[in-house]
Design a protein around this motif. Sequence first.
Motif, PDB file in Angstrom:
ATOM      1  N   UNK A  87      -2.223   7.705   3.456  1.00 15.21           N
ATOM      2  CA  UNK A  87      -1.694   6.586   4.273  1.00 15.21           C
ATOM      3  C   UNK A  87      -0.546   5.845   3.628  1.00 15.21           C
ATOM      4  N   UNK A  88      -0.483   5.857   2.280  1.00 10.55           N
ATOM      5  CA  UNK A  88       0.297   5.261   1.313  1.00 10.55           C
ATOM      6  C   UNK A  88       1.681   6.163   1.416  1.00 10.55           C
ATOM      7  N   UNK A  89       1.562   7.366   1.599  1.00  9.08           N
ATOM      8  CA  UNK A  89       2.818   8.067   1.567  1.00  9.08           C
ATOM      9  C   UNK A  89       3.511   7.713   3.056  1.00  9.08           C
ATOM     10  N   UNK A  90       2.762   7.886   4.017  1.00 12.43           N
ATOM     11  CA  UNK A  90       3.435   7.612   5.498  1.00 12.43           C
ATOM     12  C   UNK A  90       3.945   6.147   5.395  1.00 12.43           C
ATOM     13  N   UNK A  91       3.313   5.296   4.889  1.00 13.66           N
ATOM     14  CA  UNK A  91       3.822   3.729   5.113  1.00 13.66           C
ATOM     15  C   UNK A  91       5.072   3.606   3.998  1.00 13.66           C
ATOM     16  N   UNK A  92       4.820   4.140   2.972  1.00 14.10           N
ATOM     17  CA  UNK A  92       5.878   3.879   1.940  1.00 14.10           C
ATOM     18  C   UNK A  92       7.255   4.549   2.324  1.00 14.10           C
ATOM     19  N   UNK A  93       6.890   5.869   2.800  1.00 13.19           N
ATOM     20  CA  UNK A  93       8.174   6.638   3.314  1.00 13.19           C
ATOM     21  C   UNK A  93       8.850   5.671   4.515  1.00 13.19           C
ATOM     22  N   UNK A  94       8.089   5.272   5.426  1.00 12.06           N
ATOM     23  CA  UNK A  94       8.507   4.703   6.576  1.00 12.06           C
ATOM     24  C   UNK A  94       9.162   3.217   6.367  1.00 12.06           C
ATOM     25  N   UNK A  95       8.445   2.241   5.452  1.00  8.89           N
ATOM     26  CA  UNK A  95       8.744   0.947   5.275  1.00  8.89           C
ATOM     27  C   UNK A  95       9.404   0.594   3.820  1.00  8.89           C
ATOM     28  N   UNK A  96       9.167   1.548   2.811  1.00  8.65           N
ATOM     29  CA  UNK A  96       9.200   1.109   1.606  1.00  8.65           C
ATOM     30  C   UNK A  96       8.382   0.503   0.751  1.00  8.65           C
ATOM     31  N   UNK A  97       8.392   0.577  -0.457  1.00  5.87           N
ATOM     32  CA  UNK A  97       7.183  -0.318  -1.372  1.00  5.87           C
ATOM     33  C   UNK A  97       7.025  -1.723  -1.044  1.00  5.87           C
ATOM     34  N   UNK A  98       8.210  -2.566  -1.171  1.00  4.99           N
ATOM     35  CA  UNK A  98       8.113  -3.918  -0.716  1.00  4.99           C
ATOM     36  C   UNK A  98       7.240  -4.416   0.529  1.00  4.99           C
ATOM     37  N   UNK A  99       7.862  -3.568   1.570  1.00  3.87           N
ATOM     38  CA  UNK A  99       7.395  -4.065   2.684  1.00  3.87           C
ATOM     39  C   UNK A  99       5.844  -3.380   3.400  1.00  3.87           C
ATOM     40  N   UNK A 100       5.311  -2.598   2.445  1.00  5.08           N
ATOM     41  CA  UNK A 100       3.970  -1.989   2.620  1.00  5.08           C
ATOM     42  C   UNK A 100       2.956  -3.074   1.937  1.00  5.08           C
ATOM     43  N   UNK A 101       2.171  -3.444   2.670  1.00  2.39           N
ATOM     44  CA  UNK A 101       0.908  -4.303   1.946  1.00  2.39           C
ATOM     45  C   UNK A 101      -0.235  -3.350   1.799  1.00  2.39           C
ATOM     46  N   UNK A 102      -1.124  -3.961   0.800  1.00  4.50           N
ATOM     47  CA  UNK A 102      -2.451  -3.267   0.785  1.00  4.50           C
ATOM     48  C   UNK A 102      -3.124  -3.051   2.075  1.00  4.50           C
ATOM     49  N   UNK A 103      -2.966  -4.216   2.678  1.00  7.85           N
ATOM     50  CA  UNK A 103      -3.786  -4.386   3.866  1.00  7.85           C
ATOM     51  C   UNK A 103      -3.579  -3.379   5.104  1.00  7.85           C
ATOM     52  N   UNK A 104      -1.983  -3.012   4.937  1.00  4.37           N
ATOM     53  CA  UNK A 104      -1.536  -1.877   6.073  1.00  4.37           C
ATOM     54  C   UNK A 104      -2.243  -0.822   5.692  1.00  4.37           C
ATOM     55  N   UNK A 105      -2.299  -0.438   4.134  1.00  2.00           N
ATOM     56  CA  UNK A 105      -2.829   0.917   3.991  1.00  2.00           C
ATOM     57  C   UNK A 105      -4.340   0.846   4.158  1.00  2.00           C
ATOM     58  N   UNK A 106      -4.999  -0.178   3.890  1.00  2.00           N
ATOM     59  CA  UNK A 106      -6.540  -0.031   4.100  1.00  2.00           C
ATOM     60  C   UNK A 106      -6.900   0.064   5.482  1.00  2.00           C
ATOM     61  N   UNK A 107      -6.138  -0.763   6.442  1.00  2.00           N
ATOM     62  CA  UNK A 107      -6.092  -0.690   7.842  1.00  2.00           C
ATOM     63  C   UNK A 107      -5.870   0.711   8.643  1.00  2.00           C
ATOM     64  N   UNK A 108      -4.826   1.447   7.764  1.00  2.00           N
ATOM     65  CA  UNK A 108      -4.697   2.686   8.200  1.00  2.00           C
ATOM     66  C   UNK A 108      -6.067   3.699   7.941  1.00  2.00           C
ATOM     67  N   UNK A 109      -6.578   3.557   6.650  1.00  2.00           N
ATOM     68  CA  UNK A 109      -7.694   4.283   6.429  1.00  2.00           C
ATOM     69  C   UNK A 109      -8.944   3.742   7.064  1.00  2.00           C
ATOM     70  N   UNK A 110      -9.156   2.580   7.491  1.00  2.00           N
ATOM     71  CA  UNK A 110     -10.310   1.955   7.888  1.00  2.00           C
ATOM     72  C   UNK A 110     -11.287   1.632   7.097  1.00  2.00           C
ATOM     73  N   UNK A 111     -10.872   0.883   5.898  1.00  2.00           N
ATOM     74  CA  UNK A 111     -11.678   0.080   4.949  1.00  2.00           C
ATOM     75  C   UNK A 111     -11.248  -1.162   4.725  1.00  2.00           C
ATOM     76  N   UNK A 112     -12.222  -1.836   4.072  1.00  2.00           N
ATOM     77  CA  UNK A 112     -11.649  -3.086   3.524  1.00  2.00           C
ATOM     78  C   UNK A 112     -10.672  -3.027   2.613  1.00  2.00           C
ATOM     79  N   UNK A 113      -9.940  -4.554   2.179  1.00  2.00           N
ATOM     80  CA  UNK A 113      -9.051  -4.271   1.217  1.00  2.00           C
ATOM     81  C   UNK A 113      -9.689  -4.330  -0.067  1.00  2.00           C
ATOM     82  N   UNK A 114     -10.480  -5.038  -0.295  1.00  2.00           N
ATOM     83  CA  UNK A 114     -11.332  -5.039  -1.504  1.00  2.00           C
ATOM     84  C   UNK A 114     -11.703  -3.776  -1.965  1.00  2.00           C
ATOM     85  N   UNK A 115     -12.226  -2.771  -0.998  1.00  2.00           N
ATOM     86  CA  UNK A 115     -12.451  -1.456  -1.357  1.00  2.00           C
ATOM     87  C   UNK A 115     -11.326  -0.835  -1.784  1.00  2.00           C
ATOM     88  N   UNK A 116     -10.203  -0.992  -1.805  1.00  2.00           N
ATOM     89  CA  UNK A 116      -9.005  -0.226  -2.067  1.00  2.00           C
ATOM     90  C   UNK A 116      -8.961  -0.423  -3.638  1.00  2.00           C
TER      91      UNK A 116
END
Length: 230
Positions: free
Chosen positions: A19-48
């Motif tokens: 998920x990080x690979x996909x989002x970092x490639x598409x949006x870059x580091x600054x525009x990608x949030x941890x919540x975006x990554x965890x939503x993609x995976x289907x887990x809570x942000x705290x679990x990250x």
Amino acid sequence: MTQFTDEDRERIRKELIEAGHKLFAQFGFDRTRVSDITEEVGIGTSTFYQFFDSKEELYLVVLVSERDQLFEHLEAAVDEMETPQAEAEMILRTTLEQVRSNPLIRRLFVEGEIRRIDEQLNGTNYHDATGTSDGNDTATTSGSDSDSKPDTGVEAKFRVLPQPEAWVARDDVRIDDPDIVRGLLRSLLFVTQARDTPVVLNETYDEVEEVLIDTVVTGLFADESISSGD
């Protein structure tokens, strides 16, 4: 804290990296949030944070993985080349194509993202790296607090192609310092930044790149003929 089986941990970590690979490639580091990554995976942000200390650590894992895949591809392709000239030409062509087409590779080699993230994580120079307890060298842990951090399993040390060492040992190579040769090859990657800008007309960019490759390779070796085996 949610407890996971080893199998679940392995699966979730893999999914976070994907998920990080996909989002970092598409949006870059600054525009990608941890919540975006965890939503993609289907887990809570705290679990990250059971898997990575920060977004920076995950980004470093993604970048190093991308870098290592490119190096493995280059090293396999070099084995098929018959001359040092062909090796240099292939390395340049392949890396330039990757920089143009792969935003993560561009951020690696043109924008220096591994260096920036590594220094941001550790407050150290890029070449500094410490060992984890399992023997993996990593730049994402440091000092006495390493035991409290997740093991990212990534080696962020500076990595270079070995071929220039063999090239400069030859009598027909005009440069005797492999680091200068590597710097020359890396510098050529910045020409990709001129594409779609007033610096180089769009209709001439491909020709400019071809001439640069030819000029660098023929200038590096005393033998002016180059061949990539085409």
